[in-house]
Design an enzyme around this catalytic site. Sequence first.
Site, PDB file in Angstrom:
ATOM      1  N   LYS A  70       0.844  -1.204   0.000  1.00 48.47           N
ATOM      2  CA  LYS A  70       0.000   0.000   0.000  1.00 48.47           C
ATOM      3  C   LYS A  70       0.883   1.260   0.000  1.00 48.47           C
ATOM      4  CE  LYS A  70      -3.533  -2.672   2.304  1.00 48.47           C
ATOM      5  NZ  LYS A  70      -4.727  -2.702   3.137  1.00 48.47           N
ATOM      6  N   GLY A 102      -7.357  -5.378   7.329  1.00 42.53           N
ATOM      7  CA  GLY A 102      -6.761  -4.456   8.294  1.00 42.53           C
ATOM      8  C   GLY A 102      -7.509  -4.372   9.614  1.00 42.53           C
TER       9      GLY A 102
HETATM   10  C1  PEP Z   1      -5.153  -5.992   1.836  1.00 37.26           C
HETATM   11  O1  PEP Z   1      -5.356  -4.799   1.975  1.00 37.26           O
HETATM   12  O2  PEP Z   1      -5.054  -6.469   0.692  1.00 37.26           O
HETATM   13  C2  PEP Z   1      -5.089  -6.808   3.042  1.00 37.26           C
HETATM   14  C3  PEP Z   1      -5.396  -8.065   2.940  1.00 37.26           C
HETATM   15  O3  PEP Z   1      -4.723  -6.182   4.202  1.00 37.26           O
HETATM   16  P1  PEP Z   1      -4.487  -6.871   5.664  1.00 37.26           P
HETATM   17  O4  PEP Z   1      -3.654  -8.112   5.420  1.00 37.26           O
HETATM   18  O5  PEP Z   1      -3.770  -5.852   6.437  1.00 37.26           O
HETATM   19  O6  PEP Z   1      -5.837  -7.213   6.196  1.00 37.26           O
END
Ligand code: PEP
Length: 254
Positions: free
Chosen positions: A14, A176
């Site tokens: 990200k 998240g």
């Molecule tokens: C993502 O945003 O693709 C994701 C899976 O984030 P997280 O692993 O932090 O939940």
Amino acid sequence: MNKDRKLIIAGNWKMNKTVAEALDLVNGLKRELGTVKEVDIVVCPPYTALESVSKAIIDSNLRLGAQNMSAHNVGAFTGEVASVMLKEFSVRYVILGHSERRQHQKESNALIAQKALAVHAAALKPIVCVGETLAEREGGQTEQVLETQIRGSLAGLSHDQMEESVVAYEPIWAIGTGKTASTQQAQDAHAFIRQVLASMFNEGVAKQVRIQYGGSVKPNNARELMSQPDVDGALVGGAALTVRDFADIIKNSI
Ligand code: PEP
């Protein structure tokens, strides 16, 4: 793990990591994961770190992904990045339609389908994200939402292009948040997605497509998730930002 499809585990960084931080992370991953052959390992840094990471992972088993790409090849599209620019840095994969882009940039299924065609036209591989909100799951609409996203975001791909594509099932309520889908919820959604792919394309194509799970994947839940018959890897957000967690997710998945 005895599955016909090779696992693919990708880290979506990200909007994190300066160039120096990105290099620390990939150099650590190279040390930890240099001998892993059982999993396709992909790192998806922000655009600004693609060149440095690309150089750092030459001759390693790590592959490079981008987090987005324009549907257009060139021209007056301020802030956008075209496939030819990604290819300069040996990018192989492009994440498309992440829920954060669907939400904040209002990306539609139709736009994502256009981008997927552009990704394939450049001989890159898309990782196309789909997933339902908590309200949709609680309203019993999960399958309907997934079917609409799959049919819309993958519209127009040829059978060969579909086989080379990756789908990421990411329930938005698990991204998240620390809440992971149960292994049964993940398996059920993945099996459903494969069924939709079989009806859009055919059984043979559907069997080839790798479907990743994404949503709070951590070292301690990776093994169980990856052991499900239709779970072929993971798209990892938060836990992809440290060497220890991302390396352990991969080691625990083998
Ligand atoms: C993502 O945003 O693709 C994701 C899976 O984030 P997280 O692993 O932090 O939940």
